[in-house]
Design an enzyme around this catalytic site. Sequence first.
Site, PDB file in Angstrom:
ATOM      1  N   GLU A   1       0.896  -1.102   0.078  1.00 20.05           N
ATOM      2  CA  GLU A   1      -0.008  -0.431  -0.178  1.00 20.05           C
ATOM      3  C   GLU A   1       1.102   1.426  -0.189  1.00 20.05           C
ATOM      4  O   GLU A   1       0.876   2.060  -0.782  1.00 20.05           O
ATOM      5  CB  GLU A   1      -0.525   0.504   1.294  1.00 20.05           C
ATOM      6  CG  GLU A   1      -1.764   1.025   1.198  1.00 20.05           C
ATOM      7  CD  GLU A   1      -2.596   1.579   2.678  1.00 20.05           C
ATOM      8  OE1 GLU A   1      -3.339   2.661   2.701  1.00 20.05           O
ATOM      9  OE2 GLU A   1      -2.744  -0.042   2.753  1.00 20.05           O
ATOM     10  N   ASP A   2       1.983   1.413   0.496  1.00 20.96           N
ATOM     11  CA  ASP A   2       2.412   2.273   0.906  1.00 20.96           C
ATOM     12  C   ASP A   2       3.972   2.946  -0.035  1.00 20.96           C
ATOM     13  O   ASP A   2       4.667   3.203   0.429  1.00 20.96           O
ATOM     14  CB  ASP A   2       2.975   3.004   2.678  1.00 20.96           C
ATOM     15  CG  ASP A   2       1.595   3.194   3.209  1.00 20.96           C
ATOM     16  OD1 ASP A   2       0.422   3.167   2.419  1.00 20.96           O
ATOM     17  OD2 ASP A   2       1.720   2.108   4.600  1.00 20.96           O
TER      18      ASP A   2
END
Length: 745
Positions: free
Chosen positions: A104-105
Site C-alpha cells: 500500500e505505502d
Amino acid sequence: MNFKFQVPSSKFQIPSFKFQVSSFKSQTMIRINDIIDKIVENNPDAELDLVDRAYIYSARVHDGQVRLSGEPYLSHPLEVAGILADMNLDVVSVAAALLHDVIEDTHATEEEIKEMFGPEVCHIVAGVTKLSKLPFYTSQARQAESIRKMLLAMADDIRVILIKLADRIHNMRTLKYHKKEEKKKKISQETLDIYAPLASRLGIYWIKNELEDTSFMYIDPEEYSKIESLVSKDKKEREGYVDTVKKLIRKEMAKANLKCEVIGRYKHFYSISQKMKSQSLAFEDVYDIIAFRIILDTKPQCYEALGLLHALWKPIDIKFKDYIGRPKPNMYQSLHTTVIGPYGERIEIQIRTWEMDKVAKSGIAAHWGYKEGKPIDESTGKQFAWIQELIENQENVKDPNEFLENVRIDLFPDEVYVFTPVGDIKCLTKGATSVDFAYAIHSEVGNQCTGAKVNGQMAPLKYELKTGDIVEVITTKGHHPSRDWLKFVKTVKARSRIRQWIKTQEKARSISLGREMCEKAFRKYRLNYNELLKSEDMKKAAEAFGFKTVEDLIANVGYGKITPLQLVRKFIPKSDESEKKKSDSFFDKLINRVRKKKAATGVLVRGIDDILIRFGKCCQPVPGDSITGYITRGHGVTVHKTNCINALNMNSERQIEVEWNEEVIASYPVKVLVISRDRVGLLAELATIISKNGANILNVNSTTRESKMVDSFFTLTVKDTQHLNKVLSAIRKIKGIREVKRIDS
C-alpha cells in the site's frame, strides 16, 4: 539524532539501518531482536530466516518514510510484529506483519512479495492491504470493499484479521498525532463498529477492551473524562474493599483445599458508559465497577468453588451463566455469577481454569495451530464456521452501506441458542425469530416457511426465540417470502435472502414496465425498439449509463432511475430531437409533475435538476450526515441518512446518489433526547442554553420517571452536524444532565 536497528541473532549478517529523526527516543521502540527473542522463547526450533529477510526488506522500502508522530515509519510494522509475537503466533504471521504495509505505502508489488517470501506470506499481506489506491465514488464504498476483501482473506487464513487487529491497536495508540478531530472520530467509530466486535467474536478480549476504551476517549472525550474521574474518586476505598473480598475468597477456597488465584479488576470505561446508558443508571448505581476472577486447575474445581461462594454469599439467580457447560461461539469458557457480598454490595465473579483463562486472553490465537505448518484441527474449525457464513451472507450485497450494516449485525455479540426437533443447536442473534431460524436451517426452508411450533406450541412467525427453545418449522411448497418479514427478522442471512427474492420479483416487473415504456417512447420517434434492443448500439447505450447488460438498463427505466427519453436521445440525431422536444413519455410527464421551479435546495441529485426533494421524517438528516436518496414515483426523491433502518430496508435499485449543496444555508429539524435528574428550573436552563447556541426549539415533551429521572424530547433546528454537536456539548455541561443524544423519530 541517529537510531540504529540491528539484529545480532540471525543466520546471516543483517546490516543496520540509520534514520534521521528530530525527536525520537529509542526506548519507545520494539527492536527486531526483542521480537526474535520472543519467537525463540515460544518456539526454539522456529525458522528465523523468514523474519530476518522480511525485516530487511521492510526497512529498505520504508526508508525515508515518517509517521505523524515523527517516528520512522518502520516503527509501525515493528510494533505490529511485536504484538503478534506476544500472542505466540508463528514466524509467517510475524513476517507478514513486518510487510503488511509495503504494497500500500511503497513501490513493492504482490508479485515481488510472492517471489521473495512465498505465496503464504503474500496471501496474508494482500488480505491486510487496504484498497485506498483503487477508485470508489464514496468513502463508504472504499471502506466497505476494504472490509469485504479483508473478510474474504480471513475466511482462508485467520492470520489476516489477527494482523489487522494488531495494526488497528497500534494505530489507535498513536491516533493522538492526527490533527483533525473529525478524522479521529471517524477512525474511532469504524474501530468501535467493526474491529472491536471482530476481536470479541474471535475471543481476544484484551484487544476488544483496549479498542473500545481508546475509541470511546476520542468519540466522546467529555463522557470519558467524567467516568475516569468518577472511577478515580474513591479508588483507595475501593482498593481496600477489593483486598477484603480477595482475602475472604482465598480463605473459603483454602478451607476446601482448593489452590487458586484471585484477581480483582476494574470494569473498562466504555463498558461502564454502555451500562449507564442502556439501563439509565447513575454512576453510583453501577454495582459491578469491580469484578473478581478465580482461576483454578480443573473444571470440577470450578463448580466446587461456585458452590462454596453461593453458600458464603447469597447469589442473584438471573445473573448466573454457565459458559463452561455451554461455551460461547468464540470458545470462551467461564462460570459467571453475581452475589450479595460484604456490606450488602453486589459482586460479579468469574470462575475458570488456567486453560480457559489462556483462551479468554488470546481467543482464537490460542487454538489456531500454525506451528510447523500444521493446519487447525477440525473441531476448532467448526467453532469458527461463522466466519464463512458471514462471507456467504454478504456475497450478493452490492450497496456499501447495506454491507457495512450487515457486517455490524453479524458481529453483534449477544446470541441465543435454540434447538431443532432432533437436538441440533443453532446459534442466532439475540431477538431472532422463527423466520430467522428457518433461514438458518436452509434458504428454501426460510422461503417456504408458513408457520412454526416453539416447544410444541404454535407460535407467531415474529415470536422472538429464547435460549433453550425447541423450534419446528412448518413449510408449504410454493410459498414465498413476504416483504413484511423484513420488519422483524434479525439475522443478516434471513434479511439478505428475503431481499434477494423480492429484488428478483421486482426486477422482472420492472423489466416488463421498462420495456412497455420504451416501446411507447421509441414509437413516438419512429424507431423500432425491438430491433434496436438486439443491436450493438443498445449495448453501448447500456455501458454509457453505467450498466453491464441491456437487461439492467431496461430494468432501471422501469425502476425510474433512467427516463425513456434519456434512452431515446442515444438513438436520434440532435435535429430530430429538437423537433420532438415537446413530446414526452408517460414517465417523463410523471417526473415533471413532481418538479418545481423554486429556489435551490440543500441537496443536489446526481443527473437530475430541479426535482422535488423531501427529507425522511424517520431519520431527519442534516448537513454533515452521510445521505442517500430514493426515487418515489410521483413524489420526487426522499433523502435519508445512509444508516437509516428504513433506507436500508428499501429496494437498492431505486437508490440514487445525492449530496449536500454547500451553497445553500438553511435550518434542519433534529430530535434530541436529554436524560436528567429532576430539579426546579431545569427546563428553563435548557431552553436558555439551546437558544444561546443558535438553535431554535420547535417542540419539547418531558416525562418524569418514578426514579426522579426526566426524559426530555426536543425537536431543534440546526444548520449542520457541527452546529448540533456544539449544542449537545453545551447541554452536557448543565448540572444534573446524565445523557444527551440525537435520536431518530
